[in-house]
Motif scaffolding. Structure first.
Motif, mmCIF file in Angstrom:
data_model
loop_
_atom_site.group_PDB
_atom_site.id
_atom_site.type_symbol
_atom_site.label_atom_id
_atom_site.label_comp_id
_atom_site.label_asym_id
_atom_site.label_seq_id
_atom_site.Cartn_x
_atom_site.Cartn_y
_atom_site.Cartn_z
ATOM 1 N N GLN A 546 0.819 -1.202 0.000
ATOM 2 C CA GLN A 546 0.000 0.000 0.000
ATOM 3 C C GLN A 546 0.856 1.256 0.000
ATOM 4 N N ALA A 547 0.238 2.394 0.198
ATOM 5 C CA ALA A 547 0.892 3.699 0.059
ATOM 6 C C ALA A 547 2.202 3.771 0.835
ATOM 7 N N LYS A 548 3.136 4.551 0.301
ATOM 8 C CA LYS A 548 4.462 4.649 0.897
ATOM 9 C C LYS A 548 4.699 5.986 1.598
ATOM 10 N N GLU A 549 3.884 7.009 1.312
ATOM 11 C CA GLU A 549 4.116 8.337 1.858
ATOM 12 C C GLU A 549 3.785 8.374 3.354
ATOM 13 N N ASN A 550 4.730 8.865 4.171
ATOM 14 C CA ASN A 550 4.565 8.936 5.627
ATOM 15 C C ASN A 550 4.246 7.574 6.239
ATOM 16 N N VAL A 551 4.955 6.534 5.757
ATOM 17 C CA VAL A 551 4.788 5.186 6.277
ATOM 18 C C VAL A 551 6.000 4.841 7.138
ATOM 19 N N PHE A 552 5.732 4.303 8.349
ATOM 20 C CA PHE A 552 6.820 4.044 9.286
ATOM 21 C C PHE A 552 6.591 2.701 9.983
ATOM 22 N N PRO A 553 7.705 2.003 10.276
ATOM 23 C CA PRO A 553 7.587 0.788 11.099
ATOM 24 C C PRO A 553 7.319 1.164 12.551
ATOM 25 N N CYS A 554 6.571 0.336 13.261
ATOM 26 C CA CYS A 554 6.275 0.628 14.666
ATOM 27 C C CYS A 554 6.117 -0.668 15.440
ATOM 28 N N TRP A 555 6.367 -0.567 16.740
ATOM 29 C CA TRP A 555 6.247 -1.709 17.649
ATOM 30 C C TRP A 555 5.122 -1.460 18.655
ATOM 31 N N LEU A 556 4.432 -2.517 19.019
ATOM 32 C CA LEU A 556 3.357 -2.436 20.006
ATOM 33 C C LEU A 556 3.951 -2.339 21.414
ATOM 34 N N VAL A 557 3.501 -1.369 22.170
ATOM 35 C CA VAL A 557 3.972 -1.188 23.551
ATOM 36 C C VAL A 557 2.954 -1.766 24.534
ATOM 37 N N SER A 558 1.676 -1.373 24.405
ATOM 38 C CA SER A 558 0.627 -1.860 25.302
ATOM 39 C C SER A 558 -0.721 -1.608 24.638
ATOM 40 N N THR A 559 -1.783 -2.090 25.291
ATOM 41 C CA THR A 559 -3.135 -1.897 24.779
ATOM 42 C C THR A 559 -4.073 -1.476 25.901
ATOM 43 N N SER A 560 -5.185 -0.854 25.493
ATOM 44 C CA SER A 560 -6.252 -0.478 26.428
ATOM 45 C C SER A 560 -7.570 -0.795 25.753
ATOM 46 N N GLU A 561 -8.425 -1.573 26.433
ATOM 47 C CA GLU A 561 -9.615 -2.116 25.797
ATOM 48 C C GLU A 561 -10.887 -1.419 26.261
ATOM 49 N N THR A 562 -11.792 -1.146 25.308
ATOM 50 C CA THR A 562 -13.147 -0.690 25.591
ATOM 51 C C THR A 562 -14.098 -1.710 24.959
ATOM 52 N N PRO A 563 -15.408 -1.595 25.215
ATOM 53 C CA PRO A 563 -16.308 -2.630 24.680
ATOM 54 C C PRO A 563 -16.237 -2.808 23.167
ATOM 55 N N HIS A 564 -15.973 -1.727 22.415
ATOM 56 C CA HIS A 564 -16.029 -1.830 20.959
ATOM 57 C C HIS A 564 -14.702 -1.509 20.276
ATOM 58 N N ARG A 565 -13.791 -0.890 20.976
ATOM 59 C CA ARG A 565 -12.541 -0.475 20.368
ATOM 60 C C ARG A 565 -11.354 -0.946 21.194
ATOM 61 N N MET A 566 -10.224 -0.941 20.530
ATOM 62 C CA MET A 566 -8.952 -1.227 21.191
ATOM 63 C C MET A 566 -8.019 -0.049 20.928
ATOM 64 N N THR A 567 -7.457 0.495 21.991
ATOM 65 C CA THR A 567 -6.435 1.531 21.855
ATOM 66 C C THR A 567 -5.072 0.864 21.964
ATOM 67 N N VAL A 568 -4.228 1.063 20.930
ATOM 68 C CA VAL A 568 -2.894 0.461 20.925
ATOM 69 C C VAL A 568 -1.860 1.579 21.028
ATOM 70 N N PHE A 569 -0.884 1.378 21.874
ATOM 71 C CA PHE A 569 0.190 2.343 22.079
ATOM 72 C C PHE A 569 1.407 1.873 21.290
ATOM 73 N N LEU A 570 1.931 2.753 20.436
ATOM 74 C CA LEU A 570 2.948 2.374 19.451
ATOM 75 C C LEU A 570 4.197 3.222 19.584
ATOM 76 N N LYS A 571 5.326 2.613 19.204
ATOM 77 C CA LYS A 571 6.597 3.333 19.164
ATOM 78 C C LYS A 571 7.203 3.188 17.772
ATOM 79 N N PHE A 572 7.723 4.332 17.258
ATOM 80 C CA PHE A 572 8.343 4.321 15.936
ATOM 81 C C PHE A 572 9.739 3.699 15.974
#
Length: 618
Positions: A546-572
């Motif tokens: 897919q698109a290459k503009e402003n694309v960066f590798p990232c690692w998962l640090v932690s998560t926070s869960e709600t009933p319908h969504r997941m918040t993921v904390f990322l590091k570049f």
């Protein structure tokens, strides 16, 4: 004990005491209540001095009070000389005894009434004024009924104090049997003469008289509580809930009045922590006032409603000047035609639902017209049959609907809503929000909706005014403010969680220094670029194809869960070393998360150039 008590031949101390105490209590009741109400609102520099003078008879020795009264009312005193010109004197008369009793009992009546008034919610008084009530009506219909138990307790204490007064009475009125001898003096001189049987009689009489008043007040309060419980049980048999789908049609059926030009505000007010300095114009659409705690949201509404006075500036509503500091114009709340729905709804607890709604109606209406208007408002909020209930018998959502009906019954030109959903639970909050939106759509006046909940503001309001420490950080369409906040403070208040300091290095390229990455941008760079941001739900997880503009590798640090969504904390770029070692928060739906978490790290994310927020300092 029966042998020790003997009825004296002369019962004049009883009648003199009753006469003196009744007169003193009658005077101190009205004087104490009036003084307490005045002192409640008095904010002058001499308030502490006045307070000390008013309660001084309570703390000074009675003989000192009597001595001062003798100087004041004696033949050489200012009042004594005046009365002497009419060949009249209060010294050594029962009038003197009554005056002494008034002076020593007044502080008890005043302080008890003041304490009772201070317990009354000031929002109730403020809302009553916005509904057109005069100060006398506010006092008579709201303040006094709500404070009545405390006021009556003060009257009983004042009566008991007047009944038991000795030292000041002796100094001013003396101990003249049959003329000025009250029960306390009869007891004293009976003991001094060794007539213990007579002393015992008067002790029992004065104890019975003092305690009977206290018992009477307690009995009255118990009866009132029983009556409230009976009403609650009687009304609890009726259904207490209504379906939301039944609420909305009734709310939308509200008959709108002609459209109005709008509200023009240009005010400044000095506050302890910051200065409120705002200038804006609101039309017939709903304007959301968004800001954090202490931003000045509620103070703005209070200034508009006339509850607070701006330091300078002007407020104009539909061509009418409500406030103008230079011209000395400051219309009272009752004349501003502004409806106010406060956070706790401020329904008058001593009035039924019907009387609450009718409170702001014109006094010129007949009884049948008032009944028709109240019934129309109850029907509009789907509360038919609830008119005879009291606020304490309603749920939170029902109280809110009654408060809204009361505010709209007076046909205001402006409707002020101060966080009206803050007291409701999540389920009821959503229901009442939809009902409120329907009602506001049919209200063609100006409505201001204060909240610190950005999603609530987005759903309810058309325009937004974002406040920060009393200043307008942004004003305009909600779409423009959320898409292009323009400044750091506005981005934060509108929910942007991903922010980094930024520096321009080319016409369409910046460095996000906190994230350690270069970004391509499309929007023109602001002159004072300071930050770059992106909202958590606008971060895209992509594949290599897919698109290459402003694309960066990232690692998962932690998560926070709600009933319908997941918040993921990322590091570049590199793997994290601890749970706080992250750069971004991204929000993904649960379905997408189930597929995403199966992929190996590092993941690839794109920060879409069209979604980047280019921000200046606030």
């Amino acid at each position: 004990m029966n042998e020790a008590i003997a009825v004296p031949l002369d019962l004049s101390p009883l009648w003199i005491s009753l006469k003196v105490s009744a007169l003193a209590t009658g005077f101190t009741f009205f004087a104490g209540v009036a003084t307490a109400y005045w002192m409640l609102n008095y904010q002058g520099r001499s308030k502490s001095l006045l307070e000390g003078i008013l309660i001084s008879p309570l703390i000074l020795p009675p003989t000192v009070v009597g001595f001062l009264l003798l100087l004041f009312f004696g033949k050489n005193g200012p009042v004594g000389k005046l009365l002497g010109s009419f060949d009249f004197s209060v010294v050594f008369t029962w009038y003197g005894a009554a005056i002494a009793a008034m002076v020593v009992s007044f502080p008890l009546m005043y302080r008890t009434a003041l304490g009772a008034f201070e317990q009354v919610d000031r929002n109730l008084l403020a809302v009553a004024r916005t509904l057109g009530a005069s100060e006398w009506a506010v006092f008579r219909r709201i303040m006094l009924p709500l404070a009545l138990p405390g006021v009556l307790a003060g009257a009983v204490l004042a009566f008991a104090r007047a009944l038991g007064e000795f030292g000041a009475t002796l100094m001013l009125a003396g101990n003249i049997p049959g003329q000025t001898q009250t029960i306390p003096m009869a007891i004293y001189f009976a003991v001094e003469a060794g007539a213990m049987n007579e002393a015992w009689f008067w002790v029992v009489v004065i104890m019975l008289m003092s305690l009977s008043g206290i018992f009477a007040v307690n009995f009255w309060q118990e009866q009132r509580q029983k009556q409230r419980e009976v009403r609650l049980l009687r009304n609890s048999a009726a259904p207490l809930t209504q379906k939301v789908r039944q609420i909305l049609p009734g709310l939308a059926a509200h008959h709108p009045k002609p459209r109005s030009p709008g509200l023009v505000v240009d005010i400044q007010k000095r506050l302890a922590n910051f200065d409120l300095d705002l200038s804006f114009t609101a039309t017939e659409s709903t304007l959301g006032i968004l800001g954090g705690s202490g931003a000045g949201k509620s103070m703005l509404l209070r200034c508009l409603a006339g509850m607070e006075n701006p330091t300078s500036g002007q407020i104009v509503l539909n061509g009418r000047v409500l406030f103008d500091a230079k011209r000395g114009i400051n219309l009272p709340s009752r004349d501003r035609r502004i409806g106010f729905l406060v956070q706790n709804y401020a329904l008058f607890p001593n009035m039924t639902v019907a009387k609450n709604i009718a409170f702001g109606l014109p006094k010129s209406l007949s009884t049948s017209e008032v009944r028709q208007r109240v019934e129309a408002q109850l029907e509009a909020v789907q509360l038919q049959g609830y008119g005879d209930r009291y606020p304490s018998q309603l749920s939170g959502g029902q109280q809110q609907r009654v408060a809204l009906a009361r505010a709209l019954a007076s046909e205001p030109e402006v409707l002020l809503l101060d966080e009206p959903f803050s007291a409701l639970d999540t389920h009821l909050r959503s229901q009442m929000e939809q009902a409120m939106i329907a009602r506001l759509r049919s209200f063609n006046g100006v409505s201001l909706f204060v909240t610190h909940n950005l999603e609530e503001a987005y759903r309810v309001c058309d325009q937004l005014l974002v406040l920060g420490k009393g200043q307008a950080l942004a004003y305009g369409s909600k779409y423009d403010i959320f898409e292009r906040p323009g400044a750091l403070g506005v981005a934060q208040l509108t929910g942007c969680k991903n922010l980094s300091r930024a520096t321009a290095i080319a016409e369409q390229e910046i460095i996000a220094s906190d994230w350690g990455i270069h970004l391509q941008v499309i929007e023109p760079l602001p002159k004072q670029l300071a930050y770059v941001g992106i909202r958590a739900h606008q971060i895209r997880f992509i594949d290599d194809t897919q698109a290459k503009e402003n694309v960066f590798p990232c690692w998962l640090v932690s998560t926070s869960e709600t009933p319908h969504r997941m918040t993921v904390f990322l590091k570049f770029n590199t793997q994290p070393t601890h749970l706080q070692d992250y750069h971004l928060q991204a929000e993904v739906f649960k379905e997408k998360w189930e597929a995403l978490k199966q992929k190996p790290l590092p993941w690839r994310i794109q920060l879409d150039p069209l979604r980047l927020l280019l921000l200046e300092e606030s």
